[in-house]
Each structure stands twice: as structure tokens, then as C-alpha cells.
Design an enzyme around this catalytic site. Structure first.
Site, PDB file in Angstrom:
ATOM      1  N   ASP A  28      30.314  57.089  58.204  1.00 33.80           N
ATOM      2  CA  ASP A  28      29.297  56.595  58.741  1.00 33.80           C
ATOM      3  C   ASP A  28      29.928  55.405  59.547  1.00 33.80           C
ATOM      4  OD1 ASP A  28      26.828  55.977  59.644  1.00 33.80           O
ATOM      5  OD2 ASP A  28      26.322  54.507  58.124  1.00 33.80           O
ATOM      6  N   GLY A  31      28.908  55.991  65.672  1.00 34.93           N
ATOM      7  CA  GLY A  31      28.238  55.689  66.769  1.00 34.93           C
ATOM      8  C   GLY A  31      28.328  54.169  66.940  1.00 34.93           C
ATOM      9  N   HIS A  45      32.370  59.839  67.216  1.00 41.00           N
ATOM     10  CA  HIS A  45      32.546  61.159  66.512  1.00 41.00           C
ATOM     11  C   HIS A  45      33.881  61.579  66.714  1.00 41.00           C
ATOM     12  CE1 HIS A  45      28.540  60.968  65.058  1.00 41.00           C
ATOM     13  NE2 HIS A  45      27.990  60.990  66.091  1.00 41.00           N
ATOM     14  N   SER A  73      23.869  66.435  58.492  1.00 44.21           N
ATOM     15  CA  SER A  73      22.880  66.365  57.480  1.00 44.21           C
ATOM     16  C   SER A  73      21.527  67.144  58.020  1.00 44.21           C
ATOM     17  CB  SER A  73      22.263  64.841  57.001  1.00 44.21           C
ATOM     18  OG  SER A  73      21.621  64.305  58.154  1.00 44.21           O
ATOM     19  N   LEU A 139      43.655  71.227  47.125  1.00 41.59           N
ATOM     20  CA  LEU A 139      42.430  70.047  47.306  1.00 41.59           C
ATOM     21  C   LEU A 139      41.429  71.012  47.786  1.00 41.59           C
ATOM     22  CD1 LEU A 139      41.459  67.494  47.695  1.00 41.59           C
ATOM     23  CD2 LEU A 139      42.027  67.499  50.034  1.00 41.59           C
TER      24      LEU A 139
END
Length: 255
Positions: A28, A31, A45, A73, A139
């Protein structure tokens, strides 16, 4: 910008006991980071790509085995058409640019999410990346794209309801394990540490089932400024916590 491979950082990964097996990250602040610099949100982004690759390298260096990131999402469709279009195209292009590099690092790429509404070109790139890296196990890197925690649980419930209706599953036989085995990645372990960058303090419908006993780290650093050393600091803080998983020990202070 070329990302330094694992082991090429300015500082060596610290030796830490009790490194979390599964780390999840809500990336997050992109922006807000861009707007504060007079740039459109999409540039935030774009800047986050290097942060992602550096964080993956840091996870490899310190010994994390599962890393899950919230890339897009089910609620992100509410954003402006311009931003949604950018995120779809950018996710596709990042996968195309970076899959060979991640494959060389021994990273297995996995996709968690729903197909409906997701661009076919994005699905194609996700599936190509999964196939290319299927044998890698240093990983497990999980990309949650068109993902929502409630949607994942609802999809599992729909599958269970169908099996009950057809008679292959009895209601009395439904357990927590029944639900887990119908999640998007039933073999993935629960999250040990959930990190959110950018200063907000909420989980935003991310991995609701898997985070039942996760520790949380709300890091004020915006995602474009995050990287391996920030990850190591969050993990170091995690190792100092006492995880009881619902249990407790009576520690009476001496009189």
C-alpha cells in the site's frame, strides 16, 4: 532498473532465529507516494516494481519460504477505469519481464484469485509463469490477483454446498479442514506475519482465513520505498513477539 539478485545487497541479511515461514504483504501507499510528488497514481504502481523484486530477494536471503502479495483485490475494480486498465496491463507486463529472473532465483510463482473479470492476457501470463517455475521451491511467491478473502471463503462454501447437494459430502462431516482443502491454495501454510506498508492499519479483506493467528506489522513506509532491509526489520520485530495461538501461561510475579 535492474534489481540486485539475492546476496547482492549493500548489507548482508541478518542472522535471525525464528524467521516466519509465511509472510504476506499488502503493498500500500503507491498512489499517495506518487501524488505527494506531483505524479499520477499510476507512477506509484510503476515505482513499486523495484520494491517488489528487492523484497523477494530479501525474503530469499533471510529464509522465508512463502511470500504472498496483494497485487489486485476484488474491490479494486471500483477504482477509475484508467487505473484499473493500467494495473491489469502492468501486472501482465511485470510478469512477462520478471518471470525468467525469478525462475533463475529458484522462485515458484503461484496465482491466487478469481478468473471472472480478470483480463485473459493477465491470466495467460500468470499461467505461463506458474508452468515455467513449477519445479522451484526456494521461495513460493504467491500473487493474489483479483483476490478477496471473503470471495475465497464464499467460493469454498459454494463448492461444499454443491458436494452436499450431490451427496458426496455429509453436513456433519464438515470441519475446518473441509473448508481449508477448498481454498485457492490448500497446501499453503497459514500466514505468520502480515505486513502492510503505507501507514494504514487494516487488512482490507486479505487472507482472512489464513491470517487467523498472524502477527501484524503496519509499516509507515510507502510501498515504493520498501525493500529487503525494511522486510528484515519487520521480521526482526516479529521474532520478539510471543505467539500463544490461544494458549496462555500463568506467570505470577514473585512476591
Amino acid at each position: 532498473m535492474i534489481t540486485p539478485p539475492p546476496g547482492a545487497g549493500k548489507n548482508l541479511a541478518p542472522k535471525i532465529d525464528g524467521v516466519p515461514n509465511h509472510v504476506a504483504i499488502i503493498m500500500d501507499g503507491n498512489g499517495r507516494w506518487a501524488n505527494s510528488r506531483g505524479l499520477p497514481r499510476t507512477e506509484g504502481h510503476r515505482a513499486g516494481e523495484y520494491a517488489l523484486m528487492d523484497t523477494i530477494a530479501g525474503a530469499l536471503e533471510i529464509g522465508v519460504k512463502h511470500l504472498t502479495v496483494y497485487a489486485f483485490s476484488t474491490e479494486n475494480w471500483k477504482r477509475s477505469p484508467k487505473e484499473v486498465s493500467f494495473l491489469m496491463g502492468y501486472s501482465r507486463d511485470v510478469l512477462r519481464r520478471r518471470r525468467d529472473e525469478l525462475n533463475e532465483w529458484g522462485v515458484g510463482i503461484h496465482w491466487w484469485g478469481r478468473r471472472p473479470r480478470l483480463w485473459k492476457s493477465v491470466i495467460d501470463e500468470l499461467e505461463v509463469a506458474q508452468e515455467l517455475t513449477a519445479s522451484n521451491s526456494k521461495l513460493h511467491f504467491n500473487m493474489a490477483v483479483n483476490y478477496g478473502g471473503r470471495a475465497e471463503i464464499a467460493d469454498a462454501m459454494r463448492q461444499i454446498a454443491g458436494e452436499v447437494a450431490e451427496g458426496s459430502l455429509k453436513p456433519k462431516g464438515i470441519t475446518e479442514d473441509t473448508v481449508r482443502r477448498r481454498l485457492y491454495a490448500p497446501d499453503s501454510p497459514d500466514v505468520d506475519l502480515l505486513i502492510r506498508t503505507g501507514g494504514e492499519q487494516r487488512i482490507s479483506n486479505f487472507l482472512l482465513w489464513q491470517c487467523a493467528y498472524a502477527e501484524f506489522a503496519f509499516n509507515p513506509v510507502p510501498w515504493p520505498e520498501y525493500g529487503r532491509e525494511e522486510l528484515w526489520n519487520d521480521i526482526l520485530s516479529f521474532t520478539g513477539r510471543e505467539r500463544r495461538f490461544g494458549g496462555a501461561i500463568d506467570k505470577v510475579a514473585p512476591q
